[in-house]
Design a protein around this motif. Structure first.
Motif, PDB file in Angstrom:
ATOM      1  N   PHE A 282     -82.547 -31.780 -44.904  1.00 25.83           N
ATOM      2  CA  PHE A 282     -81.482 -31.900 -46.219  1.00 25.83           C
ATOM      3  C   PHE A 282     -80.365 -31.163 -46.154  1.00 25.83           C
ATOM      4  N   SER A 283     -80.301 -30.031 -45.891  1.00 26.90           N
ATOM      5  CA  SER A 283     -78.928 -28.933 -45.861  1.00 26.90           C
ATOM      6  C   SER A 283     -78.035 -29.627 -44.736  1.00 26.90           C
ATOM      7  N   SER A 284     -78.863 -29.986 -43.659  1.00 28.27           N
ATOM      8  CA  SER A 284     -77.744 -30.463 -42.681  1.00 28.27           C
ATOM      9  C   SER A 284     -77.099 -31.819 -42.786  1.00 28.27           C
ATOM     10  N   ILE A 285     -77.499 -32.588 -43.742  1.00 29.86           N
ATOM     11  CA  ILE A 285     -76.809 -33.882 -44.110  1.00 29.86           C
ATOM     12  C   ILE A 285     -75.477 -33.508 -44.925  1.00 29.86           C
ATOM     13  N   PHE A 286     -75.758 -32.299 -45.689  1.00 26.21           N
ATOM     14  CA  PHE A 286     -74.555 -31.656 -46.631  1.00 26.21           C
ATOM     15  C   PHE A 286     -73.832 -31.171 -45.731  1.00 26.21           C
ATOM     16  N   MET A 287     -74.057 -30.085 -44.764  1.00 27.13           N
ATOM     17  CA  MET A 287     -73.191 -29.752 -43.807  1.00 27.13           C
ATOM     18  C   MET A 287     -72.491 -30.553 -42.802  1.00 27.13           C
ATOM     19  N   GLY A 288     -73.297 -31.721 -42.362  1.00 26.13           N
ATOM     20  CA  GLY A 288     -72.536 -32.445 -41.611  1.00 26.13           C
ATOM     21  C   GLY A 288     -71.557 -33.295 -42.588  1.00 26.13           C
ATOM     22  N   TYR A 289     -71.554 -33.775 -43.602  1.00 22.84           N
ATOM     23  CA  TYR A 289     -70.595 -34.301 -44.303  1.00 22.84           C
ATOM     24  C   TYR A 289     -69.486 -33.226 -44.430  1.00 22.84           C
ATOM     25  N   ALA A 290     -69.521 -32.261 -44.750  1.00 22.15           N
ATOM     26  CA  ALA A 290     -68.520 -31.133 -45.096  1.00 22.15           C
ATOM     27  C   ALA A 290     -67.796 -31.097 -43.527  1.00 22.15           C
ATOM     28  N   ILE A 291     -68.441 -30.755 -42.665  1.00 23.90           N
ATOM     29  CA  ILE A 291     -67.739 -30.719 -41.253  1.00 23.90           C
ATOM     30  C   ILE A 291     -67.241 -32.070 -40.827  1.00 23.90           C
ATOM     31  N   MET A 367     -77.142 -27.713 -54.106  1.00 27.74           N
ATOM     32  CA  MET A 367     -76.646 -27.112 -52.654  1.00 27.74           C
ATOM     33  C   MET A 367     -75.333 -27.848 -52.145  1.00 27.74           C
ATOM     34  N   GLY A 368     -75.315 -29.192 -52.160  1.00 27.21           N
ATOM     35  CA  GLY A 368     -74.183 -29.953 -51.373  1.00 27.21           C
ATOM     36  C   GLY A 368     -72.800 -29.703 -51.954  1.00 27.21           C
ATOM     37  N   PHE A 369     -72.691 -29.385 -53.376  1.00 25.69           N
ATOM     38  CA  PHE A 369     -71.456 -29.039 -53.893  1.00 25.69           C
ATOM     39  C   PHE A 369     -70.988 -27.492 -53.563  1.00 25.69           C
ATOM     40  N   ALA A 370     -72.064 -26.894 -53.349  1.00 21.17           N
ATOM     41  CA  ALA A 370     -71.682 -25.147 -52.612  1.00 21.17           C
ATOM     42  C   ALA A 370     -71.151 -25.266 -51.316  1.00 21.17           C
ATOM     43  N   ILE A 371     -71.793 -26.225 -50.619  1.00 21.83           N
ATOM     44  CA  ILE A 371     -71.439 -26.325 -49.256  1.00 21.83           C
ATOM     45  C   ILE A 371     -69.969 -26.926 -49.134  1.00 21.83           C
ATOM     46  N   TYR A 372     -70.022 -27.796 -49.770  1.00 26.06           N
ATOM     47  CA  TYR A 372     -68.610 -28.532 -49.746  1.00 26.06           C
ATOM     48  C   TYR A 372     -67.383 -27.904 -50.216  1.00 26.06           C
ATOM     49  N   ALA A 373     -67.609 -27.109 -51.512  1.00 21.88           N
ATOM     50  CA  ALA A 373     -66.648 -26.306 -51.750  1.00 21.88           C
ATOM     51  C   ALA A 373     -65.869 -25.301 -50.882  1.00 21.88           C
ATOM     52  N   SER A 374     -67.009 -24.589 -50.046  1.00 25.01           N
ATOM     53  CA  SER A 374     -66.512 -23.645 -49.054  1.00 25.01           C
ATOM     54  C   SER A 374     -65.922 -24.214 -47.921  1.00 25.01           C
ATOM     55  N   ALA A 375     -66.162 -25.428 -47.338  1.00 24.94           N
ATOM     56  CA  ALA A 375     -65.858 -26.250 -46.447  1.00 24.94           C
ATOM     57  C   ALA A 375     -64.419 -26.858 -46.934  1.00 24.94           C
ATOM     58  N   PHE A 376     -64.310 -27.169 -48.029  1.00 27.01           N
ATOM     59  CA  PHE A 376     -62.853 -27.666 -48.596  1.00 27.01           C
ATOM     60  C   PHE A 376     -61.686 -26.782 -48.662  1.00 27.01           C
ATOM     61  N   PHE A 377     -62.061 -25.479 -48.937  1.00 24.31           N
ATOM     62  CA  PHE A 377     -60.852 -24.555 -48.758  1.00 24.31           C
ATOM     63  C   PHE A 377     -60.641 -24.290 -47.400  1.00 24.31           C
ATOM     64  N   THR A 378     -61.788 -24.148 -46.458  1.00 25.29           N
ATOM     65  CA  THR A 378     -61.588 -24.119 -45.083  1.00 25.29           C
ATOM     66  C   THR A 378     -60.725 -25.164 -44.547  1.00 25.29           C
ATOM     67  N   ALA A 379     -60.777 -26.262 -44.889  1.00 30.98           N
ATOM     68  CA  ALA A 379     -60.011 -27.481 -44.479  1.00 30.98           C
ATOM     69  C   ALA A 379     -58.414 -27.183 -44.858  1.00 30.98           C
ATOM     70  N   LEU A 380     -58.374 -26.536 -46.153  1.00 29.59           N
ATOM     71  CA  LEU A 380     -56.921 -26.283 -46.514  1.00 29.59           C
ATOM     72  C   LEU A 380     -56.203 -24.976 -45.796  1.00 29.59           C
ATOM     73  N   ASN A 381     -57.023 -24.461 -44.916  1.00 33.67           N
ATOM     74  CA  ASN A 381     -56.747 -23.309 -44.062  1.00 33.67           C
ATOM     75  C   ASN A 381     -56.573 -22.183 -44.924  1.00 33.67           C
ATOM     76  N   ASN A 382     -57.462 -22.174 -46.187  1.00 33.20           N
ATOM     77  CA  ASN A 382     -57.680 -20.862 -46.953  1.00 33.20           C
ATOM     78  C   ASN A 382     -58.950 -20.218 -46.776  1.00 33.20           C
ATOM     79  N   GLY A 383     -58.989 -19.516 -45.828  1.00 31.21           N
ATOM     80  CA  GLY A 383     -60.117 -19.035 -45.269  1.00 31.21           C
ATOM     81  C   GLY A 383     -60.885 -17.924 -46.186  1.00 31.21           C
ATOM     82  N   VAL A 384     -59.929 -17.328 -46.999  1.00 27.05           N
ATOM     83  CA  VAL A 384     -60.183 -16.272 -47.986  1.00 27.05           C
ATOM     84  C   VAL A 384     -60.918 -16.808 -49.427  1.00 27.05           C
ATOM     85  N   VAL A 385     -60.615 -17.818 -49.890  1.00 27.71           N
ATOM     86  CA  VAL A 385     -61.268 -18.298 -50.828  1.00 27.71           C
ATOM     87  C   VAL A 385     -62.607 -18.774 -50.554  1.00 27.71           C
TER      88      VAL A 385
END
Length: 455
Positions: A282-291, A367-385
């Motif tokens: 289940f979590s890999s689906i969310f992680m896969g979408y985020a990646i 879970m999916g929202f928490a995973i995507y939020a972190s990946a979202f800011f990584t995609a924006l090159n904002n590793g700190v947030v």
């Protein structure tokens, strides 16, 4: 043929683009799931508990691959979006070399660390021997496992998500077939399961290396790199949130096991292992979408196309909301059948696992929202947030919950800890997304930019 990341993505096109990466993450999780099935049914619950006990230590080391892959692919995709493909290739090659080098160093250190790690985690007797053996065998293929993790993101940045999926299918099917032979047919037990995983990980890391050495039909391939420590540092900082998430999840697993040993004993650890095996899908689906969706966002960020950034964000939130409801319902309905796959031989353990699964499955709603939020800011090159969200989600909220809730609700509090941690993390992520929307321009369209300018 590579996918054009500069085009406008409809909802269906976005699903089609990210689907191979989601499938790739599911197949990656099959390594552990298949091992768990064969170990539980052919080696017994003590061996199953041993694997579950030591596996977080292995994943802490392997998480460097996730860090380099997610952080590096965001940097590479942003550079491609800026129109500098040669530089992106140099960055890509440098980061792959670094991933293998750091993986080799960690493998050597991890070999000597596994036995004391099993002791620190509370293993004794046969469980200690099994945990030490399995952990050390995992170090044999660790550099290639780290490469496999990194290439999951780099294939997407190269516009080749389907090829990345194919590589994982080959590695996953190899693992499954060899588990059947080594554990089921030959009776090699725990060492056989570990060896099957080793061979699968070798393929998962080596095939992409051979591909990028030979192919020139994509905008990413190996080129002569320049040693740039600031590039490595930027990629690691940017992907640190994903590493923090994986390390923190592993540490939370350690804490879970410790609490379960105190409250229930070996059966509790075995039950938690079953939940982790199946919940991983289940979590890999969310992680896969985020990646899978992150390089698209990074490309548009590099191209300064705020319109498409906004479109990708809101489409993603809608898709995650629908998937979360479906997964919650599936988790409640399938708790019994999924648990029976692993522990049908023990009625009491099966009953414990099924009840625990239904409580744990509540976290699929958030879970999916928490995973995507972190990946979202990584995609924006904002590793700190991104790192802050990940750190709070796991090392603060989930750790606090797994310590406090059992005192209030007993055993049920342990199974509800992840849900409480994710709820608090989503609240923090929402606050960051609202506060920084003006800076990145994804809440409203910039002046003078047409709504359909990317079509």
């Amino acid at each position: 043929m590579s996918v054009d990341m500069s085009k406008h993505f409809t909802t269906s096109a976005l699903i089609k683009f990210t689907l191979p990466t989601m499938a790739m993450m599911i197949f990656t999780s099959c390594y552990t799931i298949v091992d768990g099935f064969f170990v539980s049914n052919y080696a017994g619950k003590t061996a199953l508990a041993a694997v579950n006990l030591i596996f977080p230590a292995v994943m802490i080391l392997a998480s460097t691959g996730m860090m380099i892959g997610t952080g590096g692919s965001a940097l590479v995709a942003k550079t491609l979006g800026e129109g500098n493909a040669p530089r992106a290739r140099r960055y890509f090659t440098l980061l792959v070399i670094f991933a293998f080098a750091i993986g080799s160093v960690l493998a050597i250190g991890g070999w000597f660390f596994m036995e004391p790690a099993a002791t620190m985690l509370g293993a004794t007797g046969q469980m200690h021997a099994d945990a030490s053996l399995y952990g050390r065998m995992m170090m044999i293929s660790l550099p290639f496992f780290i490469l496999q993790y990194a290439f999951q993101s780099f294939f997407v940045a190269a516009g080749k998500p389907k090829l990345g999926f194919l590589v994982i299918v080959i590695a996953g099917v190899t693992n499954i077939v060899l588990d059947f032979l080594f554990v089921g047919a030959f009776g090699w037990g725990l060492p056989g399961a570990a060896l099957a995983t080793n061979i699968g990980e070798f393929l998962g890391g080596l095939i992409p290396v051979l591909y990028f050495m030979r192919k020139r039909d994509t905008h990413l391939y190996f080129a002569r790199p320049h040693l740039r420590w600031h590039v490595i540092g930027k990629a690691c900082l940017n992907g640190s949130s994903e590493m923090v998430t994986n390390i923190a999840m592993s540490l939370v697993s350690v804490l879970y096991n410790w609490q379960l040993l105190r409250y229930i004993g070996e059966d509790g650890v075995a039950a938690y292992g079953v939940i982790m095996y199946t919940a991983m899908v289940f979590s890999s689906i969310f992680m896969g979408y985020a990646i899978g969706s992150s390089p698209l966002l990074s490309f548009q960020f590099g191209a300064r196309n705020r319109t498409e950034m906004r479109s990708l964000l809101w489409k993603s939130l809608g898709l995650i909301a629908v998937a979360s409801i479906v997964m919650l319902l599936a988790g409640q309905e399938l708790a019994g059948p999924l648990s029976a796959i692993f522990v049908s031989y023990d009625p009491e353990l099966l009953e414990l696992t099924t009840k625990a699964y239904r409580l744990y499955a509540l976290c699929f709603l958030l879970m999916g929202f928490a995973i995507y939020a972190s990946a979202f800011f990584t995609a924006l090159n904002n590793g700190v947030v991104s790192a802050i969200i990940s750190f709070l989600r796991t090392l603060v909220f989930q750790v606090a919950a797994v310590i406090i809730l059992p005192k209030l609700f007993g055993i049920d509090g342990i199974w509800l800890s992840v849900t409480v941690g994710d709820a608090l993390a989503v609240a923090v992520a929402a606050a960051f997304m609202i506060a920084l929307s003006g800076r990145y321009g994804y809440r409203k369209y910039p002046k003078g930019m047409e709504r359909n300018s990317t079509k």
